[in-house]
Structure formats: C-alpha cells, structure tokens
Scaffold this active site. Sequence first.
Site, PDB file in Angstrom:
ATOM      1  N   HIS A  52     -31.332 -61.644   3.652  1.00 58.42           N
ATOM      2  CA  HIS A  52     -32.367 -60.645   3.417  1.00 58.42           C
ATOM      3  C   HIS A  52     -32.164 -59.816   4.626  1.00 58.42           C
ATOM      4  CE1 HIS A  52     -34.948 -62.570   0.107  1.00 58.42           C
ATOM      5  NE2 HIS A  52     -33.585 -62.618  -0.227  1.00 58.42           N
ATOM      6  N   HIS A  54     -27.302 -63.854  -9.361  1.00 57.81           N
ATOM      7  CA  HIS A  54     -27.619 -62.592  -9.536  1.00 57.81           C
ATOM      8  C   HIS A  54     -26.775 -61.477  -8.901  1.00 57.81           C
ATOM      9  CE1 HIS A  54     -29.799 -61.895  -5.489  1.00 57.81           C
ATOM     10  NE2 HIS A  54     -29.732 -63.340  -5.469  1.00 57.81           N
ATOM     11  N   ASP A  74     -26.147 -63.213  -0.496  1.00 56.47           N
ATOM     12  CA  ASP A  74     -27.063 -63.125  -1.349  1.00 56.47           C
ATOM     13  C   ASP A  74     -27.027 -61.944  -2.118  1.00 56.47           C
ATOM     14  OD1 ASP A  74     -29.304 -63.564  -2.749  1.00 56.47           O
ATOM     15  OD2 ASP A  74     -30.873 -63.273  -1.277  1.00 56.47           O
ATOM     16  N   GLU A  91     -32.959 -59.927  -9.574  1.00 59.40           N
ATOM     17  CA  GLU A  91     -33.737 -61.454  -8.934  1.00 59.40           C
ATOM     18  C   GLU A  91     -34.746 -61.206  -7.939  1.00 59.40           C
ATOM     19  OE1 GLU A  91     -34.181 -65.003  -6.545  1.00 59.40           O
ATOM     20  OE2 GLU A  91     -33.070 -63.135  -5.949  1.00 59.40           O
ATOM     21  N   GLU A  92     -34.247 -60.436  -6.880  1.00 58.96           N
ATOM     22  CA  GLU A  92     -34.920 -60.218  -5.628  1.00 58.96           C
ATOM     23  C   GLU A  92     -36.479 -59.760  -5.885  1.00 58.96           C
ATOM     24  OE1 GLU A  92     -34.047 -61.532  -3.236  1.00 58.96           O
ATOM     25  OE2 GLU A  92     -31.951 -61.507  -2.944  1.00 58.96           O
ATOM     26  N   ASP A 128     -27.086 -69.363  -5.890  1.00 55.98           N
ATOM     27  CA  ASP A 128     -27.796 -68.345  -5.120  1.00 55.98           C
ATOM     28  C   ASP A 128     -28.319 -69.076  -3.871  1.00 55.98           C
ATOM     29  OD1 ASP A 128     -29.226 -66.205  -4.368  1.00 55.98           O
ATOM     30  OD2 ASP A 128     -30.754 -66.442  -5.914  1.00 55.98           O
TER      31      ASP A 128
HETATM   32 ZN   LIG Z   1     -30.515 -64.316  -3.884  1.00 52.27          ZN
END
Ligand SMILES: [Zn+2]
Length: 485
Positions: free
Chosen positions: A442, A296, A308, A342-343, A371
């Site tokens: 994140h 992503h 990420d 995606e998130e 991912d």
């Molecule tokens: Zn991810």
Amino acid sequence: MPNRLSACTLNLAILVLVPALLLPPAAPAQPVPAAEAAPAFTDAQLTAAARLRDRALSGTGAYDIVASLTTEIGPRLAGSEGDRAAVAWALTRLNDLGFVNVRTQNVMVPRWVRGSTYVAITNPWPQPLVATALGGSVGTSEEGLEADVLQVPSLEALKKLNRSTVEGRIVFINQGMKRTRDISGYAAAVGARTEGAIAAATLGAVAVVVRSISTSSNRVPHTGTMSSDPNVPRIPAAALSNPDADMLERQLASGQQVTLRLRLTARELPPTRSANVIGEIPGTDPDAGIVLLGAHLDSWDLGTGALDDGAGVAIVIEAARLVREMKLSPKRTLRVVLFANEEFGLSGARAYAAKLDKDELARHVMAMEADLGAGPVWRFDTGVPQATLPRMKAIADVLQPLGIERGNNDSHGGADLRPLHALGVPVMGLQLDASQYFDVHHTANDTLDKIDPKILDQTVAAYAVAAYLAAVKDEDFGRVETAER
Ligand SMILES: [Zn+2]
C-alpha cells in the site's frame, strides 16, 4: 537499504534449500484415519503433482505476467482509468495464455480520488511531514485546518478518553506494527487505520493522523481503507510515514504544545462500473465442479501494485496454465477469478458470491487465493471439513519439499474468499512469507523490483500442486460447517 538486503538474504537461503530438499521425491500419502478410508490419492496422481511442482521450479511465466501488468497498466485503483485498462489487459492475457470461457462479470465499485495531501508541523518547530490520505478520507476545506495534536498510543487508548480531552484536536494514533512472518503483526495494528477516524470523530476530533501500518523505515506512507459510520461525522484522515511519525513523536516529547496543519483534496465521485475477470482451464468432467483460484486485479494508486496484488494475479494464472501445459487433465475445471475492487471494500468478491445460484455454488468444490505478495509460501493452512484432513495431509506431503510446513485448519482463505467460505466452500490457505511484505504494501514502493522471479516460481509451484490435487479426486470436499468457518 537494510530492508532490501535482509530480504535478499532470506530469499537466497530459501533458494539454496529448495533444490537440496527436492531429493528424494515426495513422500507417499500417510495412513488415513477411518473418516476417509480410501488412500488420499493414487500413486499416479501424486507423481503427476510432483512433476508439476518440479516443472514450476524450473521456471514459470509468472514474472513476465506481473511485469506486463505493472509496466503496461501500473496503478489500478477501483473505478479509475487504470482499473478499466487492467480489465482489458486481463481479458487479452487470459485468452492469449489458452484459457477458455474468458469473460467479465460487471461489478459496481466506489470511486474515490486521493488528490493531494499536505501535512505539516506548525509549532513548536515547523516542518513538512510525508503523509498520504487514507482511502475513503474526506478532504479538508480549501484553506485546510490547523489544530493542537493529541497523541494516543493505540486505538484502544483513544476509545477510553473523554470528549473534553479530544474535542477540537487532531488525534495522532502512534501505534507501531510488528514485523511477523504471518499477517499477525498487521492484523494487530490495522485497527488504528480502519477505525481511528470513527473513534476520533465520535469524541469530537477535527482530524486524525496515524502512524503508517507498515514496517518500512523509508519515508513512504502507507494508505489503505478506513471504515465509516453513518452516525459519526467524517473527518480527514492521513497516514504519516514511520520516520515522520518519529519526528512528530519527538516534537511531542519536548513537552511543548504541537500543532499540525492539514490540507487534503481527497474526494468521492459517484460509484462506477468495474468487472471481475474470469477464465478457465476446463476439466475432463463438466459435472465434477470447479476449483477456484482467486486474486485481485485492482491496486492502490500510489505504487504499481506489483506485490499487491499483481504477484497474486500472476501466481494463479500461471498455476492453472501449467496444469494445462503439462496435459495433466484433472476432472475438475480450474477457474481463475481476478476480482474487482478488493482494496476498497471487496466489491468483486461480494458480487461474485451474490450471483451464484444454488447449483453454481454447489459446483465450487474448493477455493484458494493469492494476496500476500510474491512468496515464498511457507505454510499450508486449510479451512476444510475434518473428514477431508487426510487428503490435505497428502497435499502437504507434496508441498513439503518446497520448504512448506503443514499449518492449521482455521483458514478463511483470504479476503476475497470470505463470502464463499461463509457459504460453506472449503478453502486452502497457502501462507506467503510476509516478513518483508509490509515494507512496501500500500505504498509508492510497491514496484516490480521487489519481486524475485525464483521465489515467485516456488509460489506458483505450491499453488499449482494444491489446485491440481484438489481437482483430481472423484469425491469432493463437502461443505464447511458453520462452526468450522
Ligand atoms: Zn491485496
């Protein structure tokens, strides 16, 4: 920092092991059961796959790709300026690297803005806490809110409480996450983040704070999506960094009433347009279908989205590009799909699957996704029809010198592949080592310095081998039956 030191130690151990394991070359395919009578692959195909693997280990361009994405674009939350810039970056990059049929596919995405997050203990011992809004949280009023804290050890414990216990209070879900090599530690804890606000608001809470779903001992809170329920009022929701959750826990342990003050300016804007970005390395037979490699393109806004999922973007691009560089010419087309958003709800993955007609869907012979950080890959899971397991075993044999073990056949392939897998598309799930991943995932610490180029090359090697071997045989992999999905 202790966490980084242990990551380096682990990485070094793997780097020492891999070259030693490269000799002798990959074992030949194992005898196959009657379900698939022919040998899984020819000697020439296995030799080519081993060459591809060793070429990747000698050094790839993957690190340069993720360095470019994080340096030139940085954060790229769905619908933001960074997201738009990332789409343009991906188009240019795929064209420059020799991909063909490079194009975008429009996707509507939600648009949420974090704003500022202020959380402080106001009683008994006032202190500001390091916190961040959970993705999708509503803001507080301009003046903020203040209330007594109710601590619960888990989401499940919260759900068992009476309304009279919870009403008017700020719920603190103090549920830690275990460090694990796979994602089981995260999976077991993440419900506190995704479902905590609904459970708390159902019982009349005015806000919720959660201990970060993170293994970091640094003062960096972990964001991520949360669910909402149209029948339940939306309340402000924030994550505390682990040391700040510890602080709140200690003040609560005094037995005195603890109060928190929250002020969040998070807000939602109208949905906007983003795009999936697609590029292909064409196969020799246009009728032989495609092998999809997904990652992503979007990221959270706090860091630069290096692990990420900048790393995943780099891994799938470079794996496909290496097949072309080595002129291996598999029958099937390798299609790289860089999914939008995606998130914040899998918008790109859902749109991609929804736009496939019956014939286009049938052309998707196999799919894989990256991912879960920057590697190394340690286990080869699959989600394929039983009859094709011997072929998966043969692929596993070529992966084995990379230090990769054969895993299970229960894989869904990853978040962005779930819609395709649900439609019956077989998947290969290469498991990346997640031991250190949730220290930075994140958070503001998701930055390029966490990526080791040599480890990233091992991961590219694994993806390239799996994608190439999925693309060479005349026979496809059939469809995953409902019971197997
Ligand atoms: Zn991810």
